[in-house]
Write a protein that holds these residues in place. Structure first.
Motif, PDB file in Angstrom:
ATOM      1  N   VAL A  63      -4.234   5.125  -2.764  1.00 48.58           N
ATOM      2  CA  VAL A  63      -3.872   5.063  -1.346  1.00 48.58           C
ATOM      3  C   VAL A  63      -3.541   6.468  -0.866  1.00 48.58           C
ATOM      4  CG1 VAL A  63      -2.318   4.116   0.396  1.00 48.58           C
ATOM      5  CG2 VAL A  63      -2.957   2.717  -1.582  1.00 48.58           C
ATOM      6  N   GLN A  64      -4.333   6.984   0.054  1.00 45.52           N
ATOM      7  CA  GLN A  64      -4.000   8.205   0.781  1.00 45.52           C
ATOM      8  C   GLN A  64      -3.347   7.830   2.105  1.00 45.52           C
ATOM      9  OE1 GLN A  64      -6.698  11.541   1.353  1.00 45.52           O
ATOM     10  NE2 GLN A  64      -8.215  10.531   0.032  1.00 45.52           N
ATOM     11  N   ILE A  65      -2.521   8.715   2.612  1.00 48.90           N
ATOM     12  CA  ILE A  65      -2.041   8.582   3.987  1.00 48.90           C
ATOM     13  C   ILE A  65      -2.719   9.671   4.799  1.00 48.90           C
ATOM     14  CG2 ILE A  65      -0.059   8.718   5.532  1.00 48.90           C
ATOM     15  CD1 ILE A  65       1.657   7.505   3.391  1.00 48.90           C
ATOM     16  N   THR A  66      -3.524   9.251   5.763  1.00 44.08           N
ATOM     17  CA  THR A  66      -4.285  10.178   6.590  1.00 44.08           C
ATOM     18  C   THR A  66      -4.362   9.582   7.993  1.00 44.08           C
ATOM     19  OG1 THR A  66      -6.410  11.344   6.769  1.00 44.08           O
ATOM     20  CG2 THR A  66      -6.463   9.150   5.774  1.00 44.08           C
ATOM     21  N   THR A  67      -5.311   9.993   8.800  1.00 41.97           N
ATOM     22  CA  THR A  67      -5.420   9.461  10.161  1.00 41.97           C
ATOM     23  C   THR A  67      -6.856   9.059  10.470  1.00 41.97           C
ATOM     24  OG1 THR A  67      -5.929  11.562  11.264  1.00 41.97           O
ATOM     25  CG2 THR A  67      -3.583  11.038  10.924  1.00 41.97           C
ATOM     26  N   VAL A  68      -6.994   8.234  11.485  1.00 43.05           N
ATOM     27  CA  VAL A  68      -8.325   7.832  11.947  1.00 43.05           C
ATOM     28  C   VAL A  68      -9.129   9.063  12.354  1.00 43.05           C
ATOM     29  CG1 VAL A  68      -9.586   6.584  13.743  1.00 43.05           C
ATOM     30  CG2 VAL A  68      -7.597   5.529  12.645  1.00 43.05           C
ATOM     31  N   GLY A  69      -8.475   9.989  13.053  1.00 39.87           N
ATOM     32  CA  GLY A  69      -9.173  11.190  13.502  1.00 39.87           C
ATOM     33  C   GLY A  69      -9.678  12.047  12.361  1.00 39.87           C
ATOM     34  N   ASP A  70      -8.918  12.124  11.267  1.00 37.37           N
ATOM     35  CA  ASP A  70      -9.350  12.923  10.120  1.00 37.37           C
ATOM     36  C   ASP A  70     -10.491  12.251   9.356  1.00 37.37           C
ATOM     37  OD1 ASP A  70      -7.571  14.958  10.621  1.00 37.37           O
ATOM     38  OD2 ASP A  70      -6.042  14.219   9.232  1.00 37.37           O
ATOM     39  N   LEU A 116       0.831  -1.206   0.000  1.00 35.23           N
ATOM     40  CA  LEU A 116       0.000   0.000   0.000  1.00 35.23           C
ATOM     41  C   LEU A 116       0.867   1.258   0.000  1.00 35.23           C
ATOM     42  CD1 LEU A 116      -2.797  -1.106   2.499  1.00 35.23           C
ATOM     43  CD2 LEU A 116      -3.022  -0.819   0.027  1.00 35.23           C
ATOM     44  N   ARG A 117       1.967   1.232   0.731  1.00 29.86           N
ATOM     45  CA  ARG A 117       2.874   2.383   0.723  1.00 29.86           C
ATOM     46  C   ARG A 117       3.456   2.590  -0.675  1.00 29.86           C
ATOM     47  NH1 ARG A 117       8.333   3.564   1.274  1.00 29.86           N
ATOM     48  NH2 ARG A 117       8.752   5.571   2.312  1.00 29.86           N
ATOM     49  N   ALA A 118       3.851   1.489  -1.323  1.00 31.42           N
ATOM     50  CA  ALA A 118       4.392   1.598  -2.679  1.00 31.42           C
ATOM     51  C   ALA A 118       3.344   2.146  -3.642  1.00 31.42           C
ATOM     52  CB  ALA A 118       4.891   0.230  -3.149  1.00 31.42           C
ATOM     53  N   MET A 119       2.098   1.732  -3.479  1.00 29.15           N
ATOM     54  CA  MET A 119       1.023   2.242  -4.326  1.00 29.15           C
ATOM     55  C   MET A 119       0.827   3.739  -4.097  1.00 29.15           C
ATOM     56  SD  MET A 119      -1.520  -1.025  -3.783  1.00 29.15           S
ATOM     57  CE  MET A 119      -2.994  -0.210  -4.409  1.00 29.15           C
ATOM     58  N   HIS A 120       0.925   4.158  -2.836  1.00 28.62           N
ATOM     59  CA  HIS A 120       0.812   5.586  -2.521  1.00 28.62           C
ATOM     60  C   HIS A 120       1.923   6.372  -3.212  1.00 28.62           C
ATOM     61  CE1 HIS A 120       0.480   9.322  -0.259  1.00 28.62           C
ATOM     62  NE2 HIS A 120       1.739   9.182   0.106  1.00 28.62           N
ATOM     63  N   LEU A 121       3.138   5.880  -3.121  1.00 28.96           N
ATOM     64  CA  LEU A 121       4.274   6.583  -3.717  1.00 28.96           C
ATOM     65  C   LEU A 121       4.201   6.593  -5.240  1.00 28.96           C
ATOM     66  CD1 LEU A 121       7.149   5.261  -1.411  1.00 28.96           C
ATOM     67  CD2 LEU A 121       6.049   7.514  -1.344  1.00 28.96           C
ATOM     68  N   SER A 122       3.550   5.588  -5.820  1.00 33.19           N
ATOM     69  CA  SER A 122       3.456   5.507  -7.282  1.00 33.19           C
ATOM     70  C   SER A 122       2.480   6.523  -7.866  1.00 33.19           C
ATOM     71  CB  SER A 122       3.026   4.099  -7.702  1.00 33.19           C
ATOM     72  OG  SER A 122       1.630   3.903  -7.478  1.00 33.19           O
ATOM     73  N   GLY A 123       1.594   7.063  -7.023  1.00 39.81           N
ATOM     74  CA  GLY A 123       0.576   7.986  -7.523  1.00 39.81           C
ATOM     75  C   GLY A 123      -0.581   7.302  -8.218  1.00 39.81           C
ATOM     76  N   ALA A 124      -0.726   5.990  -8.039  1.00 43.10           N
ATOM     77  CA  ALA A 124      -1.814   5.245  -8.684  1.00 43.10           C
ATOM     78  C   ALA A 124      -3.170   5.797  -8.263  1.00 43.10           C
ATOM     79  CB  ALA A 124      -1.721   3.765  -8.320  1.00 43.10           C
ATOM     80  N   GLN A 125      -4.130   5.705  -9.168  1.00 42.53           N
ATOM     81  CA  GLN A 125      -5.491   6.150  -8.890  1.00 42.53           C
ATOM     82  C   GLN A 125      -6.482   5.050  -9.254  1.00 42.53           C
ATOM     83  OE1 GLN A 125      -5.956   9.958 -11.007  1.00 42.53           O
ATOM     84  NE2 GLN A 125      -5.779  10.959  -9.017  1.00 42.53           N
ATOM     85  N   ALA A 126      -7.666   5.141  -8.667  1.00 47.19           N
ATOM     86  CA  ALA A 126      -8.743   4.201  -8.961  1.00 47.19           C
ATOM     87  C   ALA A 126     -10.070   4.892  -8.684  1.00 47.19           C
ATOM     88  CB  ALA A 126      -8.604   2.934  -8.123  1.00 47.19           C
ATOM     89  N   MET A 127     -11.146   4.239  -9.089  1.00 40.91           N
ATOM     90  CA  MET A 127     -12.492   4.782  -8.910  1.00 40.91           C
ATOM     91  C   MET A 127     -13.117   4.179  -7.653  1.00 40.91           C
ATOM     92  SD  MET A 127     -15.848   4.399 -11.394  1.00 40.91           S
ATOM     93  CE  MET A 127     -14.991   5.115 -12.795  1.00 40.91           C
ATOM     94  N   TRP A 128     -13.510   5.058  -6.728  1.00 40.09           N
ATOM     95  CA  TRP A 128     -14.170   4.568  -5.519  1.00 40.09           C
ATOM     96  C   TRP A 128     -15.637   4.301  -5.834  1.00 40.09           C
ATOM     97  CZ3 TRP A 128     -17.861   7.087  -2.137  1.00 40.09           C
ATOM     98  CH2 TRP A 128     -18.189   6.297  -1.026  1.00 40.09           C
TER      99      TRP A 128
END
Length: 285
Positions: free
Chosen positions: A256-263, A84-96
């Motif tokens: 993959v975004q990196i965020t927090t539970v609180g956000d 998932l970290r590698a996917m985040h760094l790759s800038g990959a996108q998908a449709m939610w």
């Protein structure tokens, strides 16, 4: 092939009943029903599944991995977290997407899971329709942590002709969200209380599931292992438009975004809403 033969047999049996008396027609109708049940049973049954891996499909797509070690040889949660970290760094996108029928043409990963034959894992592209939980499962499949057979078993209630007909009409099993929660953290769960800074927190690779308003599986993310600020807010890998954008199905966003539970929690529960349960635990590996 077998399904087509069974369908033809059923039609011929029912055709024999036309023009005969009601007493003679009833046994033929029952025979037709038995053939229909045989087709249903065959469709739900498992066949031996090949473990071939496909190649990347298309420029810029995140494609299936090749010759990865299996989960029994690795610490599976960390392997998925690294992917998932590698996917985040790759800038990959998908449709939610959710399970609305209009998104079915985009949901190639679901189609792959439900297929009797494995085939290549679909590549991840901006046209790939998946939900938050499925993104994590896709990463696990890509790294060989989960097999096609294991994922298909998670979706067992969507197999079969009747279930698929209902699925195309937007009808899911009544307890489907609860099934997904049980399949997501099957080894037991612990409560995550953001209001208690001294409470238990997830480790890297643990899955986090928000209850939402009773559905039991409103959002799923994976812990990065980092805790942010004095409240020890868990940082997560998440596939969902929030907090960057509104939660509108069909939105193309970061895989993959990196965020927090609180956000994320205000978007799950609603602004100013009472806190709802959040759980964490080891995933289905």
């Amino acid at each position: 092939m077998l399904r087509r033969v069974l369908d033809e047999m059923r039609q011929r049996v029912l055709g024999l009943g036309k023009g005969v008396g009601r007493v003679a027609e009833e046994p033929l109708r029952r025979a037709g029903e038995r053939i229909d049940e045989a087709a249903e049973l065959w469709e739900r049954s498992d066949k031996p599944i090949s473990h071939s891996r496909g190649r990347d499909e298309g420029s810029g797509a995140v494609g299936p991995s090749v010759d990865r070690p299996r989960s029994e040889d690795l610490d599976a949660p960390l392997v998925v977290a690294d992917e998932l970290r590698a996917m985040h760094l790759s800038g990959a996108q998908a449709m939610w997407t959710n399970f609305l029928p209009r998104f079915i043409p985009h949901r190639k990963f679901e189609e792959w899971i439900l297929s009797k034959n494995e085939g290549p894992l679909p590549a991840l592209t901006p046209d790939s329709g998946v939900n938050c939980r499925e993104m994590i499962m896709w990463a696990a499949a890509r790294r060989g942590v989960l097999t096609h057979a294991q994922l298909r078993d998670q979706y067992a209630s969507l197999l079969g002709r009747k279930a698929q007909r209902n699925r195309r009409n937007g009808i899911l099993p009544n307890d489907f969200p609860q099934q997904m929660r049980a399949a997501t953290i099957p080894h037991g769960s612990r409560d995550l209380d953001l209001g208690d800074p001294t409470g238990e927190r997830p480790g890297r690779g643990d899955l986090i599931v928000w209850d939402g308003w009773g559905e039991g599986n409103a959002h799923t993310a994976m812990a990065t292992g980092h805790l942010i600020g004095p409240d020890r807010d868990p940082e997560v890998y998440s596939f969902w438009p929030p907090p960057k954008a509104p939660a509108i199905p069909g939105t193309v966003t970061d895989a993959v975004q990196i965020t927090t539970v609180g956000d994320l929690t205000p978007y799950v529960d609603g602004p100013g809403a009472p806190a709802r349960p959040i759980w964490f635990g080891r995933g289905p590996w």
